[in-house]
Motif scaffolding. Structure first.
Motif, short mmCIF file in Angstrom:
data_model
loop_
_atom_site.label_atom_id
_atom_site.label_comp_id
_atom_site.label_asym_id
_atom_site.label_seq_id
_atom_site.Cartn_x
_atom_site.Cartn_y
_atom_site.Cartn_z
N ASP A 1 0.83 -1.21 0.00
CA ASP A 1 0.00 0.00 0.00
C ASP A 1 0.87 1.26 0.00
OD1 ASP A 1 -2.61 1.29 0.19
OD2 ASP A 1 -1.94 1.89 2.19
N TYR A 2 1.96 1.24 0.74
CA TYR A 2 2.87 2.38 0.80
C TYR A 2 3.46 2.67 -0.58
CZ TYR A 2 7.04 5.11 1.85
OH TYR A 2 8.00 6.07 1.85
N VAL A 3 3.91 1.64 -1.27
CA VAL A 3 4.51 1.81 -2.59
C VAL A 3 3.48 2.34 -3.59
CG1 VAL A 3 5.54 0.57 -4.54
CG2 VAL A 3 6.32 0.10 -2.22
N VAL A 4 2.27 1.79 -3.56
CA VAL A 4 1.22 2.22 -4.49
C VAL A 4 0.83 3.67 -4.20
CG1 VAL A 4 -1.19 1.87 -5.16
CG2 VAL A 4 0.35 -0.08 -4.92
N ASN A 5 0.66 4.02 -2.93
CA ASN A 5 0.28 5.39 -2.57
C ASN A 5 1.38 6.38 -2.87
OD1 ASN A 5 -2.33 4.91 -1.78
ND2 ASN A 5 -1.76 4.47 0.33
N LYS A 6 2.63 5.97 -2.75
CA LYS A 6 3.75 6.86 -3.04
C LYS A 6 3.74 7.23 -4.52
CE LYS A 6 8.66 7.43 -2.29
NZ LYS A 6 9.89 6.85 -1.79
N LYS A 7 3.49 6.27 -5.39
CA LYS A 7 3.41 6.54 -6.82
C LYS A 7 2.23 7.45 -7.13
CE LYS A 7 3.15 4.25 -11.31
NZ LYS A 7 2.01 4.94 -11.85
N SER A 8 1.11 7.17 -6.51
CA SER A 8 -0.08 7.99 -6.71
C SER A 8 0.16 9.43 -6.23
CB SER A 8 -1.26 7.38 -5.97
OG SER A 8 -2.38 8.21 -6.04
N MET A 9 0.82 9.56 -5.09
CA MET A 9 1.11 10.89 -4.54
C MET A 9 2.05 11.65 -5.48
SD MET A 9 0.49 13.00 -2.11
CE MET A 9 -0.22 12.00 -0.85
N ARG A 10 3.01 10.96 -6.06
CA ARG A 10 3.95 11.60 -6.99
C ARG A 10 3.20 12.12 -8.21
NH1 ARG A 10 7.49 7.39 -8.35
NH2 ARG A 10 8.02 7.35 -6.16
N ASP A 11 2.27 11.32 -8.72
CA ASP A 11 1.46 11.74 -9.88
C ASP A 11 0.58 12.94 -9.53
OD1 ASP A 11 2.61 9.65 -11.27
OD2 ASP A 11 0.87 8.32 -11.05
N THR A 12 0.01 12.92 -8.33
CA THR A 12 -0.83 14.03 -7.89
C THR A 12 -0.03 15.31 -7.76
OG1 THR A 12 -2.25 12.48 -6.69
CG2 THR A 12 -2.39 14.79 -6.07
N LEU A 13 1.16 15.22 -7.19
CA LEU A 13 1.99 16.41 -7.04
C LEU A 13 2.41 16.97 -8.40
CD1 LEU A 13 4.25 15.41 -4.01
CD2 LEU A 13 2.38 17.07 -4.05
N GLU A 14 2.64 16.10 -9.36
CA GLU A 14 2.99 16.56 -10.71
C GLU A 14 1.81 17.29 -11.34
OE1 GLU A 14 5.49 17.35 -13.71
OE2 GLU A 14 6.07 16.25 -11.92
N ALA A 15 0.60 16.79 -11.13
CA ALA A 15 -0.59 17.45 -11.66
C ALA A 15 -0.79 18.81 -11.00
CB ALA A 15 -1.82 16.57 -11.45
N ILE A 16 -0.54 18.90 -9.70
CA ILE A 16 -0.66 20.17 -8.99
C ILE A 16 0.37 21.17 -9.52
CG2 ILE A 16 -0.33 21.29 -6.75
CD1 ILE A 16 -1.60 18.80 -5.49
N LYS A 17 1.57 20.69 -9.80
CA LYS A 17 2.62 21.55 -10.34
C LYS A 17 2.20 22.12 -11.69
CE LYS A 17 7.31 21.28 -12.11
NZ LYS A 17 8.36 20.36 -12.48
N ASP A 18 1.64 21.28 -12.55
CA ASP A 18 1.17 21.75 -13.86
C ASP A 18 0.04 22.76 -13.70
OD1 ASP A 18 3.01 20.06 -15.01
OD2 ASP A 18 1.55 18.48 -15.46
N THR A 19 -0.86 22.51 -12.78
CA THR A 19 -1.97 23.43 -12.53
C THR A 19 -1.46 24.78 -12.04
OG1 THR A 19 -3.41 21.57 -11.99
CG2 THR A 19 -4.11 23.74 -11.24
#
Length: 68
Positions: free
Chosen positions: A24-42
Motif C-alpha cells: 500500500d505504501y509503494v502504491v500510494n507513493k506513486k499515486s502521490m507523486r502523480d498528484t503532485l505533478e498534476a498540482i505543479k502543472d496546474t
C-alpha cells in the motif's frame, strides 16, 4: 520442517499485515507523486493566466487614463 510451520503459524498474520502495508505504501507513493505533478502543472497554468490578466488590466487602465 516443524520450525518453518511453527514460524508461519506464529508470525504468518503479522507477515501478511506487513506485506500489505508495504504494498500500500509503494502504491500510494506513486499515486502521490502523480498528484503532485498534476498540482505543479496546474500552478504553472494559473501563473500564466494571472500574468495575462495583469497585462490586460494594465492595458485597460492605460485606455481609461487616455480618455480622461
Amino acid at each position: 520442517m516443524e520450525d518453518i510451520i511453527r514460524l508461519i503459524s506464529s508470525y504468518g498474520v503479522s507477515f501478511v499485515i506487513v506485506a500489505i502495508f508495504l504494498w500500500d505504501y509503494v502504491v500510494n507513493k506513486k499515486s502521490m507523486r502523480d498528484t503532485l505533478e498534476a498540482i505543479k502543472d496546474t500552478n504553472t497554468n494559473i501563473l500564466k493566466i494571472l500574468e495575462l490578466l495583469q497585462v490586460k488590466t494594465e492595458n485597460i487602465d492605460q485606455k481609461i487614463d487616455k480618455k480622461m
